[in-house]
Structure formats: C-alpha cells, structure tokens
Design a protein around this motif. Sequence first.
Motif, PDB file in Angstrom:
ATOM      1  N   GLY A   1       0.824  -1.204   0.000  1.00  0.00           N
ATOM      2  CA  GLY A   1       0.000   0.000   0.000  1.00  0.00           C
ATOM      3  C   GLY A   1       0.852   1.245   0.000  1.00  0.00           C
ATOM      4  O   GLY A   1       2.081   1.186   0.151  1.00  0.00           O
ATOM      5  N   GLU A   2       0.233   2.388  -0.161  1.00  0.00           N
ATOM      6  CA  GLU A   2       0.980   3.640  -0.084  1.00  0.00           C
ATOM      7  C   GLU A   2       1.281   3.921   1.380  1.00  0.00           C
ATOM      8  O   GLU A   2       0.417   3.783   2.238  1.00  0.00           O
ATOM      9  CB  GLU A   2       0.159   4.789  -0.685  1.00  0.00           C
ATOM     10  CG  GLU A   2       0.127   4.736  -2.194  1.00  0.00           C
ATOM     11  CD  GLU A   2      -0.135   6.087  -2.815  1.00  0.00           C
ATOM     12  OE1 GLU A   2       0.634   7.033  -2.539  1.00  0.00           O
ATOM     13  OE2 GLU A   2      -1.109   6.204  -3.569  1.00  0.00           O
ATOM     14  N   ASP A   3       2.499   4.360   1.637  1.00  0.00           N
ATOM     15  CA  ASP A   3       2.915   4.637   3.005  1.00  0.00           C
ATOM     16  C   ASP A   3       2.803   6.142   3.253  1.00  0.00           C
ATOM     17  O   ASP A   3       3.547   6.920   2.656  1.00  0.00           O
ATOM     18  CB  ASP A   3       4.364   4.154   3.177  1.00  0.00           C
ATOM     19  CG  ASP A   3       4.913   4.466   4.558  1.00  0.00           C
ATOM     20  OD1 ASP A   3       4.148   5.008   5.391  1.00  0.00           O
ATOM     21  OD2 ASP A   3       6.098   4.182   4.785  1.00  0.00           O
TER      22      ASP A   3
ATOM     23  N   SER B   1       9.484  -6.614  -7.542  1.00  0.00           N
ATOM     24  CA  SER B   1       8.040  -6.556  -7.825  1.00  0.00           C
ATOM     25  C   SER B   1       7.238  -6.008  -6.661  1.00  0.00           C
ATOM     26  O   SER B   1       6.080  -5.633  -6.835  1.00  0.00           O
ATOM     27  CB  SER B   1       7.518  -7.958  -8.137  1.00  0.00           C
ATOM     28  OG  SER B   1       7.562  -8.742  -6.953  1.00  0.00           O
ATOM     29  N   GLY B   2       7.828  -5.998  -5.457  1.00  0.00           N
ATOM     30  CA  GLY B   2       7.059  -5.649  -4.267  1.00  0.00           C
ATOM     31  C   GLY B   2       6.161  -6.783  -3.814  1.00  0.00           C
ATOM     32  O   GLY B   2       5.424  -6.620  -2.839  1.00  0.00           O
TER      33      GLY B   2
ATOM     34  N   ASP C   1       0.220   5.947  11.810  1.00  0.00           N
ATOM     35  CA  ASP C   1       1.177   4.846  11.672  1.00  0.00           C
ATOM     36  C   ASP C   1       0.497   3.486  11.532  1.00  0.00           C
ATOM     37  O   ASP C   1       1.152   2.483  11.258  1.00  0.00           O
ATOM     38  CB  ASP C   1       2.126   4.812  12.883  1.00  0.00           C
ATOM     39  CG  ASP C   1       2.973   6.065  12.945  1.00  0.00           C
ATOM     40  OD1 ASP C   1       3.212   6.669  11.871  1.00  0.00           O
ATOM     41  OD2 ASP C   1       3.364   6.462  14.057  1.00  0.00           O
ATOM     42  N   GLN C   2      -0.812   3.469  11.748  1.00  0.00           N
ATOM     43  CA  GLN C   2      -1.541   2.196  11.649  1.00  0.00           C
ATOM     44  C   GLN C   2      -1.576   1.742  10.183  1.00  0.00           C
ATOM     45  O   GLN C   2      -1.953   2.511   9.296  1.00  0.00           O
ATOM     46  CB  GLN C   2      -2.979   2.395  12.136  1.00  0.00           C
ATOM     47  CG  GLN C   2      -3.791   1.124  12.130  1.00  0.00           C
ATOM     48  CD  GLN C   2      -5.231   1.399  12.568  1.00  0.00           C
ATOM     49  OE1 GLN C   2      -5.863   2.363  12.156  1.00  0.00           O
ATOM     50  NE2 GLN C   2      -5.738   0.541  13.421  1.00  0.00           N
ATOM     51  N   THR C   3      -1.179   0.493   9.937  1.00  0.00           N
ATOM     52  CA  THR C   3      -1.217  -0.006   8.556  1.00  0.00           C
ATOM     53  C   THR C   3      -2.636  -0.466   8.223  1.00  0.00           C
ATOM     54  O   THR C   3      -3.458  -0.681   9.115  1.00  0.00           O
ATOM     55  CB  THR C   3      -0.256  -1.197   8.360  1.00  0.00           C
ATOM     56  OG1 THR C   3      -0.660  -2.248   9.244  1.00  0.00           O
ATOM     57  CG2 THR C   3       1.172  -0.803   8.628  1.00  0.00           C
ATOM     58  N   ILE C   4      -2.896  -0.608   6.927  1.00  0.00           N
ATOM     59  CA  ILE C   4      -4.150  -1.211   6.484  1.00  0.00           C
ATOM     60  C   ILE C   4      -3.800  -2.454   5.670  1.00  0.00           C
ATOM     61  O   ILE C   4      -2.743  -2.506   5.030  1.00  0.00           O
ATOM     62  CB  ILE C   4      -4.990  -0.234   5.630  1.00  0.00           C
ATOM     63  CG1 ILE C   4      -4.204   0.233   4.386  1.00  0.00           C
ATOM     64  CG2 ILE C   4      -5.444   0.969   6.445  1.00  0.00           C
ATOM     65  CD1 ILE C   4      -5.051   0.963   3.349  1.00  0.00           C
ATOM     66  N   PRO C   5      -4.666  -3.474   5.706  1.00  0.00           N
ATOM     67  CA  PRO C   5      -4.396  -4.620   4.842  1.00  0.00           C
ATOM     68  C   PRO C   5      -4.606  -4.221   3.381  1.00  0.00           C
ATOM     69  O   PRO C   5      -5.422  -3.355   3.088  1.00  0.00           O
ATOM     70  CB  PRO C   5      -5.436  -5.659   5.291  1.00  0.00           C
ATOM     71  CG  PRO C   5      -6.535  -4.858   5.912  1.00  0.00           C
ATOM     72  CD  PRO C   5      -5.912  -3.617   6.470  1.00  0.00           C
TER      73      PRO C   5
ATOM     74  N   THR D   1      -2.707 -11.186   0.475  1.00  0.00           N
ATOM     75  CA  THR D   1      -2.936  -9.992   1.298  1.00  0.00           C
ATOM     76  C   THR D   1      -1.655  -9.585   2.001  1.00  0.00           C
ATOM     77  O   THR D   1      -0.943 -10.437   2.541  1.00  0.00           O
ATOM     78  CB  THR D   1      -4.049 -10.237   2.330  1.00  0.00           C
ATOM     79  OG1 THR D   1      -5.188 -10.752   1.651  1.00  0.00           O
ATOM     80  CG2 THR D   1      -4.431  -8.940   3.044  1.00  0.00           C
ATOM     81  N   PHE D   2      -1.387  -8.287   1.982  1.00  0.00           N
ATOM     82  CA  PHE D   2      -0.199  -7.721   2.590  1.00  0.00           C
ATOM     83  C   PHE D   2      -0.579  -7.008   3.882  1.00  0.00           C
ATOM     84  O   PHE D   2      -1.702  -6.540   4.035  1.00  0.00           O
ATOM     85  CB  PHE D   2       0.445  -6.703   1.635  1.00  0.00           C
ATOM     86  CG  PHE D   2       0.901  -7.312   0.333  1.00  0.00           C
ATOM     87  CD1 PHE D   2      -0.014  -7.645  -0.651  1.00  0.00           C
ATOM     88  CD2 PHE D   2       2.243  -7.560   0.098  1.00  0.00           C
ATOM     89  CE1 PHE D   2       0.390  -8.213  -1.851  1.00  0.00           C
ATOM     90  CE2 PHE D   2       2.665  -8.118  -1.103  1.00  0.00           C
ATOM     91  CZ  PHE D   2       1.738  -8.446  -2.070  1.00  0.00           C
ATOM     92  N   ASN D   3       0.374  -6.900   4.808  1.00  0.00           N
ATOM     93  CA  ASN D   3       0.218  -6.120   6.048  1.00  0.00           C
ATOM     94  C   ASN D   3      -0.611  -6.801   7.115  1.00  0.00           C
ATOM     95  O   ASN D   3      -1.058  -6.135   8.056  1.00  0.00           O
ATOM     96  CB  ASN D   3      -0.394  -4.732   5.790  1.00  0.00           C
ATOM     97  CG  ASN D   3       0.571  -3.786   5.119  1.00  0.00           C
ATOM     98  OD1 ASN D   3       1.781  -3.972   5.211  1.00  0.00           O
ATOM     99  ND2 ASN D   3       0.048  -2.800   4.438  1.00  0.00           N
ATOM    100  N   THR D   4      -0.888  -8.099   7.016  1.00  0.00           N
ATOM    101  CA  THR D   4      -1.541  -8.777   8.133  1.00  0.00           C
ATOM    102  C   THR D   4      -1.173 -10.257   8.129  1.00  0.00           C
ATOM    103  O   THR D   4      -0.886 -10.830   7.081  1.00  0.00           O
ATOM    104  CB  THR D   4      -3.075  -8.623   8.110  1.00  0.00           C
ATOM    105  OG1 THR D   4      -3.616  -9.265   9.261  1.00  0.00           O
ATOM    106  CG2 THR D   4      -3.693  -9.234   6.864  1.00  0.00           C
TER     107      THR D   4
END
Length: 492
Positions: free
Chosen positions: A164-166, A263-264, A391-395, A419-422
């Motif tokens: 995701g965008e940071d 690729s990320g 600072d909280q990430t989102i999935p 899914t990323f970030n979880t």
Amino acid sequence: MKSLILPLIILMNLVLSCTQPTGLTPIRAVIELDIGESEEITLNNGEKVRLTLMEIEVDLDSLRNAIRSVNVKVSVDGEEVCLGSGNYHLPVEVGNIQIDCPVVKNYYTNSNSDRWGLTKDARFRLWPKGSSYMDPGTFVYPVKQKWFASMSQSGNEPPYVDWGEDPASKEIYYHSGHDFGGAEGMDEIVSATDGLVISALGDTLEGYDDFPGDIRTDVVWILTNLGWYIRYSHLDSTDAAIRTGASVRMGQRIGFMGKQGGSGGWVHLHFELKTRETASGNWGTEDAYAYLWESYVNQYDPTVIAVARPHHLLWTGQQTILDGGKSKSYAGDIVSYEWAFSDGTNAEGAIQERSYTMPGEYSEVLKVTDSKGNVDYDFTVVQVYDRDNPDQTIPVVQAAYHPSLDIKPDDPVTFLVRTFNTEVGSEIWDFGDGSPQVSVRSETPDRQNYTEGKFAETVHSFAEPGDYIVKVERLDEAGIRANAHLHVVVND
Ligand SMILES: [Zn+2]
C-alpha cells in the motif's frame, strides 16, 4: 564481380536489420514547452499547428503531497483545451490534432528519480486527427489477458499495490510504464513489437551497454524498429527462444507473468517504453497507456470500456472525487454511469464525491452502459488511513484470475489472492453467482523476501453466461478491511 557484391549487400542489410533500428519513425510528434511559450509544430502528415502552453495546475493529496491529478491548459491554433497527465488519460482531439501531456515539471518536486528526461515545463505528444497512435500492424497488446483483468499502476500513478501507499513516505515513485496485475505463471506475455533481444536472463548484447534501467534475470529488454527499448519485468519464466541477440516477432511469447525481481510481491508485468528522443537527449519514458489501449481495442473489439482508475489515497473523513469519465464506448454514447459503493449505497453519474469514516482498502464498482445497451465494469481502489493514528497499517489485497478471456459456462477459472500487512484471518471469496462463499488463506508476504510465498488459489466455474462481479475480502487484527473486485465475463 556483380554476383559477389549482391549477396554481400544482402548479407550486410540482414546484419544491419538485425542489430539496428530500421529507421522507422513514430507517428507522434513530441514537443516540450515552458509556460507562456508558443511554437509551431510539424505533424507526421506534414500539417503544421501552433501550440501554446498557458497554465499547469496540480492536485496533491494531503498524506504524501503526491500529485494525483494534473490540469494543463493549452491553446491549439487558438482553441483552448485542458489535458490531464498520465493516470489513464488518452489523447484528446482538438482542431486537426490529437494531443496528450505525458509529464509536467511539477512531478520533479518530490519524485524519487527522473524517469522522464524532461527539460521544460511540460511535454506534449501530437498526432494528426483521425490517425492511429501507433502504425497499424506494428504493436500488439503484450498480455493474453482481458483489459483491466486485475489491479494496474499506470504512468505517473504512485504505486499502491503490495504494502500500500505509506503516508510517511514523502519521496514519490511516480510509476513509469504500465503494470498489469495477473496470475502467477499463468498469464502469457508476448512481445508487443518486432525487435531484437538486447537483454534476457541478466545477459546483455555486446554494444548495447547503455540501458535505461535494471538488467536482471527476470527482465527482458527488446529494441524495437522505432529505436525504442521495451522493458518486460518480473517474469516468472522466460521463453527458451528469448535469448540475448535473438530476433523476436510481434506476438511471440516472451514468458509468463510473475513477481520476481523488484516486484514488491504482487504478480504483475511491468511494461515500459524508453526512448532517447527527448529534448535533453536523456532516456525518457514514453507513456504506454494510449498504445496499450489502441492495441487492445484493435485486437478484441470491445464495444465499451469502463475506466474508474486511478486509485485514491485519503485520510479518514477526507473527501475525494471518483471519476468514471475516462470510460469510452465504441458502439454509441455512454448513457449511464452507476456506482455501487462498499457501504451498500448506489449513485448515478460519472463524478462522485466520497469520504470514509473507517480506515481500510475499499474497491468501488463502476458500471457503464452505452446507448446500444452494452455494459462494462471497472473498479477504483481507495486506500484510507486513520488521521488520528497515521502509523496504523491497512491490509492490502491483490486478486487475479485465469483465464480471463473466452470463458464459457462450466469452464474452470482459477482465482488467486494475496494480502499484505496482516498475518491473521482468511480471504473470503464471493463469486457473485449465488454460490456459497469460499474461504482461503494466502501465505503472508515477508517484506525482506517478497518473491517467496504463494497466492491462495481456488477454482470456480460459472453455470450461466453473464457479467459477474467477484469480490474478495480480508480483515486484519484490528478489524480493518481490504476488498478487491474482479469482473468476469462468461460467454455463450
Ligand atoms: Zn511497475
């Protein structure tokens, strides 16, 4: 003597045609202008036009100060017109030309690198009215895949898939080239053009050491007859015939889509055209979107194409404008734009104002209908961060399916998701045909090693022909949602 010279000449020509561009020239004329500057430009057909750059306006988001939209006012032989820049904008017809604006100087304010080689305030491309963007028969759609089959990142769109965008990252990668999301090892990549392989599997051709980007084992570089370099990146596998020094034909297989290299972690083809035909003489990216659009339309003859992209980046409570106005019908006029929003509400009209109270990744559905009754769907991704807890990430979820073309009733279709970030929860599929939901669990991507790990796969078939809006959702540990949609067309 004559009998010796002729074969020699033929041989020399063969050698030359294999190692050098054939001297073909692109249809578009290119010009760079500063604000207030005016110049006469000669088009490809010999006609002349006077172009004046009047004004540039940009819209920034308030999380990263990244440019989200550009409004460039120009005068073409005295007629004023407004242009966007990149971000899924096609050339606009005005007077006796078609014109677009691939980049403006404003991007340099916070870009993490110069990918354009721009010297003045804006660059324009001009084609004669009624002309194709690319010479007919010289460019094909480089993926055997339905248009917008998955997520995409087009020219100048800040990348947003994978993690995701940071909001904390203020140096922006304005995406150069066009990313096609897809199915790992399944979606076939073909050469868009005839050309010469100047790099494959990390090996490069002697005499071609000035590359405008990475040389890697997952990257193929092809030199085209226009003298442009085309980059195909993140390949899962490279076809045996694609070796450094080999000639390729338009439509020839290059390999299969993957997530190798930088690729990320999302499966996609990074497709990028590079040219030195810039005012600076430096390498610059030639925006590919118009060429991709045109080649897809020529090959697949769609009646109507819905465009809800690019994506959006917001704080909670902040408003954004969703815009379906870049959609286009080839059979008639678009007569309705219907939005189905993630909160269960609906609205009509190309332009919609939206805001979100909860952080998360939303996917909003656009349905367009033309005057002949043809319909198409597209989705726009909205990534929303909590203003009080930045600072909280989102999935963030990537979904894809294969095959995406020529699906018949009862054909098995593979659906893929990651899914990323979880690290908690499962992805829940709803295939939109009344069948029970299906739960899967993708392997958690590791930021240091994102080429490892599998997308979760499930196979589904549709009993009846029709348009299906497939949805996949995952919740993270804080109950924050990520959604994605796919549009599946099942034919008779
Ligand atoms: Zn890319």
